[in-house]
Enzyme design. Sequence first.
Site, PDB file in Angstrom:
ATOM      1  N   VAL A  14       0.860  -1.178   0.000  1.00 19.58           N
ATOM      2  CA  VAL A  14       0.000   0.000   0.000  1.00 19.58           C
ATOM      3  C   VAL A  14       0.896   1.228   0.000  1.00 19.58           C
ATOM      4  O   VAL A  14       2.073   1.156   0.359  1.00 19.58           O
ATOM      5  CB  VAL A  14      -0.952   0.020   1.215  1.00 19.58           C
ATOM      6  CG1 VAL A  14      -1.956  -1.121   1.127  1.00 19.58           C
ATOM      7  CG2 VAL A  14      -0.174  -0.064   2.524  1.00 19.58           C
ATOM      8  N   SER A  15       0.344   2.366  -0.387  1.00 20.97           N
ATOM      9  CA  SER A  15       1.165   3.559  -0.587  1.00 20.97           C
ATOM     10  C   SER A  15       1.397   4.364   0.679  1.00 20.97           C
ATOM     11  O   SER A  15       2.456   4.971   0.849  1.00 20.97           O
ATOM     12  CB  SER A  15       0.520   4.458  -1.650  1.00 20.97           C
ATOM     13  OG  SER A  15       0.413   3.765  -2.877  1.00 20.97           O
ATOM     14  N   THR A  16       0.412   4.396   1.586  1.00 19.29           N
ATOM     15  CA  THR A  16       0.528   5.241   2.772  1.00 19.29           C
ATOM     16  C   THR A  16       0.193   4.460   4.033  1.00 19.29           C
ATOM     17  O   THR A  16      -0.474   3.422   3.986  1.00 19.29           O
ATOM     18  CB  THR A  16      -0.419   6.455   2.677  1.00 19.29           C
ATOM     19  OG1 THR A  16      -1.778   5.989   2.598  1.00 19.29           O
ATOM     20  CG2 THR A  16      -0.109   7.289   1.447  1.00 19.29           C
TER      21      THR A  16
END
Length: 209
Positions: A14-16
């Site tokens: 996931v990115s964040t």
Amino acid sequence: MVQLGQKAAIYCRVSTADQSGDRQERDLRAFADRAGYEAVGVFKETGSGAKFDRVERRKVMALAQARQIDAVLVTELSRWGRSTLDLLETLRELEARRVSVVALSGMTFDLASATGRMMATMLAGIAEFERDLLRERVRSGLAAARARGKTLGRQLGQRPKSDRLAPKVLALVDAGRSYRLIGRELGLSKNTVADIVKRRRVLDAGSIS
């Protein structure tokens, strides 16, 4: 058709930090069961961007090099490759170990086949194009902000990360990007992006009055 007993590593990214890889893991475990893979491990990490050091992905590559897996399962190709070059290099390395990257849709990216090479190059090329387009929009937005007399530098005493990224956030908003996509790109929550935009509106209203 998956041969009986084939082993796979599940890779989730996931990115964040305010996102969770649990759903990716759940979906990929279910896919592995349906397809007949034996999941030998789940590897999760958080982060995005070309400079992000993917420790968990390196562990997956180590399993491939040791010939302990036959496939890598991902929800989509963008979860695995960080750029066109990186994607193709890792696919080539996996091909040398006879390991395929398999997406949740069931599509197999195997450079040993002409179809696999074509699809991987095409999809990765589109992703790279979108990234370059976003950079152009950011640069254009920053130039427009400067032309309007906006101060783009960080001010002493302000929120360190949100204020440092505020010019980019505002430029992306002006370029028409959604709060969710801006947050994903810059590593901010959707609420933080909304707060940055709200602060600009307050400042703009004050300057008008």
